[in-house]
Scaffold this motif. Structure first.
Motif, PDB file in Angstrom:
ATOM      1  N   ILE A 165       0.831  -1.213   0.000  1.00  0.00           N
ATOM      2  CA  ILE A 165       0.000   0.000   0.000  1.00  0.00           C
ATOM      3  C   ILE A 165       0.867   1.266   0.000  1.00  0.00           C
ATOM      4  O   ILE A 165       0.623   2.204  -0.759  1.00  0.00           O
ATOM      5  CB  ILE A 165      -0.934   0.004   1.233  1.00  0.00           C
ATOM      6  N   PHE A 166       1.898   1.293   0.833  1.00  0.00           N
ATOM      7  CA  PHE A 166       2.609   2.554   1.034  1.00  0.00           C
ATOM      8  C   PHE A 166       3.573   2.927  -0.081  1.00  0.00           C
ATOM      9  O   PHE A 166       3.828   4.100  -0.302  1.00  0.00           O
ATOM     10  CB  PHE A 166       3.309   2.575   2.401  1.00  0.00           C
ATOM     11  N   THR A 167       4.112   1.927  -0.797  1.00  0.00           N
ATOM     12  CA  THR A 167       4.942   2.291  -1.944  1.00  0.00           C
ATOM     13  C   THR A 167       4.083   3.072  -2.938  1.00  0.00           C
ATOM     14  O   THR A 167       4.520   4.061  -3.526  1.00  0.00           O
ATOM     15  CB  THR A 167       5.515   1.035  -2.637  1.00  0.00           C
ATOM     16  N   VAL A 168       2.821   2.636  -3.087  1.00  0.00           N
ATOM     17  CA  VAL A 168       1.909   3.295  -4.020  1.00  0.00           C
ATOM     18  C   VAL A 168       1.511   4.681  -3.522  1.00  0.00           C
ATOM     19  O   VAL A 168       1.413   5.632  -4.290  1.00  0.00           O
ATOM     20  CB  VAL A 168       0.684   2.391  -4.260  1.00  0.00           C
ATOM     21  N   LEU A 169       1.303   4.818  -2.200  1.00  0.00           N
ATOM     22  CA  LEU A 169       0.951   6.134  -1.652  1.00  0.00           C
ATOM     23  C   LEU A 169       2.107   7.111  -1.856  1.00  0.00           C
ATOM     24  O   LEU A 169       1.885   8.291  -2.152  1.00  0.00           O
ATOM     25  CB  LEU A 169       0.602   6.022  -0.165  1.00  0.00           C
ATOM     26  N   GLY A 170       3.332   6.629  -1.713  1.00  0.00           N
ATOM     27  CA  GLY A 170       4.496   7.477  -1.937  1.00  0.00           C
ATOM     28  C   GLY A 170       4.548   7.959  -3.382  1.00  0.00           C
ATOM     29  O   GLY A 170       4.826   9.129  -3.663  1.00  0.00           O
ATOM     30  N   TYR A 171       4.230   7.040  -4.290  1.00  0.00           N
ATOM     31  CA  TYR A 171       4.213   7.362  -5.726  1.00  0.00           C
ATOM     32  C   TYR A 171       3.164   8.435  -6.015  1.00  0.00           C
ATOM     33  O   TYR A 171       3.412   9.387  -6.752  1.00  0.00           O
ATOM     34  CB  TYR A 171       3.922   6.064  -6.493  1.00  0.00           C
ATOM     35  N   MET A 172       1.987   8.306  -5.380  1.00  0.00           N
ATOM     36  CA  MET A 172       0.935   9.288  -5.634  1.00  0.00           C
ATOM     37  C   MET A 172       1.286  10.655  -5.060  1.00  0.00           C
ATOM     38  O   MET A 172       0.965  11.684  -5.650  1.00  0.00           O
ATOM     39  CB  MET A 172      -0.383   8.810  -5.046  1.00  0.00           C
ATOM     40  N   ALA A 173       1.936  10.652  -3.898  1.00  0.00           N
ATOM     41  CA  ALA A 173       2.335  11.924  -3.287  1.00  0.00           C
ATOM     42  C   ALA A 173       3.318  12.638  -4.218  1.00  0.00           C
ATOM     43  O   ALA A 173       3.254  13.854  -4.414  1.00  0.00           O
ATOM     44  CB  ALA A 173       2.967  11.675  -1.929  1.00  0.00           C
ATOM     45  N   GLU A 174       4.215  11.851  -4.803  1.00  0.00           N
ATOM     46  CA  GLU A 174       5.195  12.390  -5.750  1.00  0.00           C
ATOM     47  C   GLU A 174       4.481  13.016  -6.957  1.00  0.00           C
ATOM     48  O   GLU A 174       4.822  14.103  -7.414  1.00  0.00           O
ATOM     49  CB  GLU A 174       6.094  11.232  -6.203  1.00  0.00           C
ATOM     50  N   MET A 175       3.433  12.324  -7.432  1.00  0.00           N
ATOM     51  CA  MET A 175       2.707  12.796  -8.608  1.00  0.00           C
ATOM     52  C   MET A 175       1.889  14.049  -8.306  1.00  0.00           C
ATOM     53  O   MET A 175       1.789  14.958  -9.125  1.00  0.00           O
ATOM     54  CB  MET A 175       1.770  11.703  -9.134  1.00  0.00           C
ATOM     55  N   ARG A 176       1.249  14.072  -7.145  1.00  0.00           N
ATOM     56  CA  ARG A 176       0.407  15.220  -6.789  1.00  0.00           C
ATOM     57  C   ARG A 176       1.234  16.373  -6.233  1.00  0.00           C
ATOM     58  O   ARG A 176       0.709  17.435  -5.956  1.00  0.00           O
ATOM     59  CB  ARG A 176      -0.593  14.819  -5.695  1.00  0.00           C
ATOM     60  N   LYS A 177       2.547  16.078  -5.984  1.00  0.00           N
ATOM     61  CA  LYS A 177       3.448  17.055  -5.355  1.00  0.00           C
ATOM     62  C   LYS A 177       2.909  17.507  -3.987  1.00  0.00           C
ATOM     63  O   LYS A 177       2.867  18.688  -3.671  1.00  0.00           O
ATOM     64  CB  LYS A 177       3.666  18.265  -6.277  1.00  0.00           C
ATOM     65  N   VAL A 178       2.435  16.501  -3.192  1.00  0.00           N
ATOM     66  CA  VAL A 178       2.006  16.809  -1.817  1.00  0.00           C
ATOM     67  C   VAL A 178       2.678  15.819  -0.869  1.00  0.00           C
ATOM     68  O   VAL A 178       3.443  14.955  -1.315  1.00  0.00           O
ATOM     69  CB  VAL A 178       0.465  16.695  -1.648  1.00  0.00           C
ATOM     70  N   GLU A 179       2.411  15.951   0.434  1.00  0.00           N
ATOM     71  CA  GLU A 179       2.984  15.024   1.403  1.00  0.00           C
ATOM     72  C   GLU A 179       2.188  13.707   1.417  1.00  0.00           C
ATOM     73  O   GLU A 179       1.014  13.692   1.035  1.00  0.00           O
ATOM     74  CB  GLU A 179       2.968  15.647   2.809  1.00  0.00           C
ATOM     75  N   VAL A 180       2.847  12.647   1.912  1.00  0.00           N
ATOM     76  CA  VAL A 180       2.182  11.341   1.903  1.00  0.00           C
ATOM     77  C   VAL A 180       0.909  11.364   2.752  1.00  0.00           C
ATOM     78  O   VAL A 180      -0.109  10.789   2.374  1.00  0.00           O
ATOM     79  CB  VAL A 180       3.137  10.232   2.409  1.00  0.00           C
ATOM     80  N   GLU A 181       0.941  12.063   3.909  1.00  0.00           N
ATOM     81  CA  GLU A 181      -0.256  11.999   4.768  1.00  0.00           C
ATOM     82  C   GLU A 181      -1.483  12.638   4.132  1.00  0.00           C
ATOM     83  O   GLU A 181      -2.607  12.306   4.479  1.00  0.00           O
ATOM     84  CB  GLU A 181      -0.012  12.580   6.160  1.00  0.00           C
TER      85      GLU A 181
END
Length: 593
Positions: free
Chosen positions: A319-335
């Motif tokens: 789950i979290f590798t994907v959340l990290g990827y999305m944060a990178e894409m949205r340019k926001v923090e993981v939380e």
């Protein structure tokens, strides 16, 4: 004993002889793993872990597992294997006055079947929608999208605001659920026929994997329990190669030590391990009752608990590798990405990430197949095995019909969760139908076995099966630590009134009251049965609840008597039980036929 049985004038069928057996030891292990490893491992553990201090959470989690979860898990496997019966009838062996626990378990299992299968129906809807070259939740060009829909993948100049909705979120809320057609619990809207069709399919699968009993469900779990691991492994490798993946992993595991001083963290750890391993549901009892008498249930308990906890831990990485990827894409923090909690992690966040990978269709299909499999093998045995085979023998033989009636009842009960506002009902049932009441049952079960039935008798039972008595650690856990662990969860959860919200909807106060009534409706059978038992049974309380050694002696005498009562056959036909009184009574024995 067998010699006398053949000579006896009264033909008796024993439950032990005609009861199904697992064809292979692996069938049993996979069934237990399949039951224990479910959707909760994939979404609930990672979410609870990062909410409660990341890596630091693993400390209370492991401690709670060692002292609370695993001992109760082991206890239930041992009880089922020794007494060879389901969740209701086992109480006549342990402590008849607590038989209400069996009925309460059935009510809870019914509530679970009302909402749990609906979650799998959603997954099936997604699975069906995944068969297209462009996944429908990839872009904002669909009928159900609103002007708020913002697609930020592959775009540079996108601003993400608080009112922005991703295509995946709109697909889930406006196409799958159609939440916008319902104003809340007061007005749920109509039933979604697409979801009803999905649910119908799921119940059909459940029915056919159950109607022949353990023989078929033992084969079904070879697929449903092993396939999710293959998929998890593929997704783990895929996740690890995404840009920004390490961000998510750091967020998942970075310990915040100050969190350990908060009670809520310990309560969450306890509740998570309890729901994850699933003692108290009566399923482990039912599954292990098909084992050979001398099977090593101690090793089984250790192996399956380990597999379960490791699965939770590994799925955190998925789950979290994907959340990290999305944060990178949205340019926001993981939380900020992970603020969707609960099932929406699986239905919004993860599908969205999949939609923007290479080979998205393939990954979407295997991801939803995994979800359906994880869900199915947790519903397949649950309410049904414990109910069917403990109510009566006649039902056991009309199993097909009984299972059919049960499936129909569950299907009708699920209709409220298939409406436009069905997601609100799901959340309410999940919070109150199962939550606290199942922990209360676990607590009462532990006390009934270690205090009323007696920890020494229970240890002797285990010695009869395994050849060696359980060590001091286990006995102390059963008598004191595990019940205290459960009492701690119960008290702390009663003290804090839940604030329920889902998306932008805040649950009204009356719905919380309804929730408490739902919880009470399962629990109330315990006191009701106790009162009934005390009023209708002659003799003092002591005689009703604790069967003393005199009763034990009677069992020894019936051991050799050809007119052994059918109820006690399970005990009669068990030469493994050695009881000191045998010597004192040997004279009486030799004079019997």
């Amino acid at each position: 004993c067998h010699h006398h049985r053949s000579a006896a004038p009264v033909p008796v069928i024993t439950q032990t002889d005609s009861r199904d057996k697992w064809s292979k030891k692996m069938d049993f292990l996979l069934s237990v793993i399949g039951f224990a490893v479910d959707l909760g491992n994939v979404w609930r553990f990672p979410y609870i872990c990062y909410q409660n201090g990341g890596g630091a959470f693993l400390i209370p989690y492991v401690l709670m597992a060692i002292f609370g979860g695993v001992p109760l898990f082991y206890m239930e496997l041992a009880l089922g294997q020794f007494h060879r019966t389901g969740a209701i009838s086992i109480w006549k062996h342990i402590c008849p006055i607590f038989k209400g626990i069996g009925y309460a378990i059935c009510v809870i299992a019914l509530y679970v079947s009302f909402y749990y299968n609906t979650i799998i129906a959603w997954a099936l809807f997604y699975f069906y929608s995944s068969f297209s070259s462009i996944l429908p939740w990839t872009n904002c060009d669909n009928v159900w999208n609103t002007p708020d829909c913002t697609n930020y993948f592959g775009m540079d100049n996108i601003t993400w605001t608080n009112s922005s909705r991703s295509p995946a979120e709109e697909f889930y809320t406006r196409n799958v659920l159609e939440l916008h057609k319902s104003s809340g619990l007061k007005n749920l809207g109509g039933v979604r026929w697409q979801l009803m069709l999905c649910l119908f399919l799921i119940f059909t699968i459940v029915y056919f994997s159950l109607w022949k009993g353990v023989k078929t469900s033992g084969k079904v779990v070879w697929v449903t329990a092993t396939l999710p691991y293959i998929v998890l492994f593929i997704l783990l490798i895929r996740g690890a190669t995404l840009p920004g993946a390490w961000k998510g992993v750091v967020f998942y595991l970075k310990p915040q030590w100050d969190k350990l001083l908060e009670t809520s963290v310990w309560v969450d750890a306890a509740a998570q391990i309890f729901f994850s391993l699933g003692p108290g549901f009566g399923v482990l009892l039912a599954l292990s009752s098909y084992n050979p008498f001398t099977n090593n249930c101690y090793r089984d308990a250790i192996v399956t608990s380990l597999v379960n906890c490791l699965t939770s831990f590994v799925s955190g990485f998925v789950i979290f590798t994907v959340l990290g990827y999305m944060a990178e894409m949205r340019k926001v923090e993981v939380e900020d990405v992970a603020r969707d909690k609960g099932p929406s992690l699986l239905f919004i966040t993860y599908p969205e990430a999949i939609a923007n990978m290479m080979g998205s269709t393939f990954f979407a299909i295997i991801f939803f197949v995994m979800m359906i499999m994880l869900g199915l093998d947790s519903t397949v045995p649950s309410s049904i095995t414990s109910l069917a085979f403990s109510l009566s023998w006649s039902l056991y033989h009309r199993r097909e019909l009984f299972v059919l009636c049960l499936v129909v009842v569950c299907f009708l009960g699920s209709l409220s969760t298939l409406t436009n506002g069905g997601a609100y009902v799901v959340k309410l049932l999940e919070e109150f139908g199962v939550g606290c009441s199942i922990i209360v049952l676990g607590f009462l079960e532990a006390i009934a076995v270690s205090w009323f039935y007696g920890i020494n008798r229970f240890s002797n039972d285990i010695q009869a099966m395994l050849g060696k008595a359980p060590g001091l650690f286990w006995r102390v856990c059963w008598v004191a630590i595990s019940p205290a662990f459960l009492a701690f969860i119960i008290i702390s959860s009663l003290l804090k009134v839940p604030q329920l919200t889902l998306f932008d909807y805040k649950y009204p106060d009356w719905s919380i009251t309804v929730g408490y009534l739902i919880g009470f409706s399962s629990f109330m059978w315990i006191p009701i049965y106790m009162v009934y038992k005390l009023v209708w049974t002659p003799g003092s309380l002591k005689q009703v609840s604790v069967r003393k050694e005199g009763r034990r002696l009677e069992q020894v005498v019936t051991l050799v008597s050809p007119w052994c009562s059918p109820q006690r056959l399970a005990v009669c036909l068990r030469p493994e039980r050695t009881i000191p009184e045998l010597h004192a009574d040997s004279l009486h024995m030799t004079t019997m036929p």
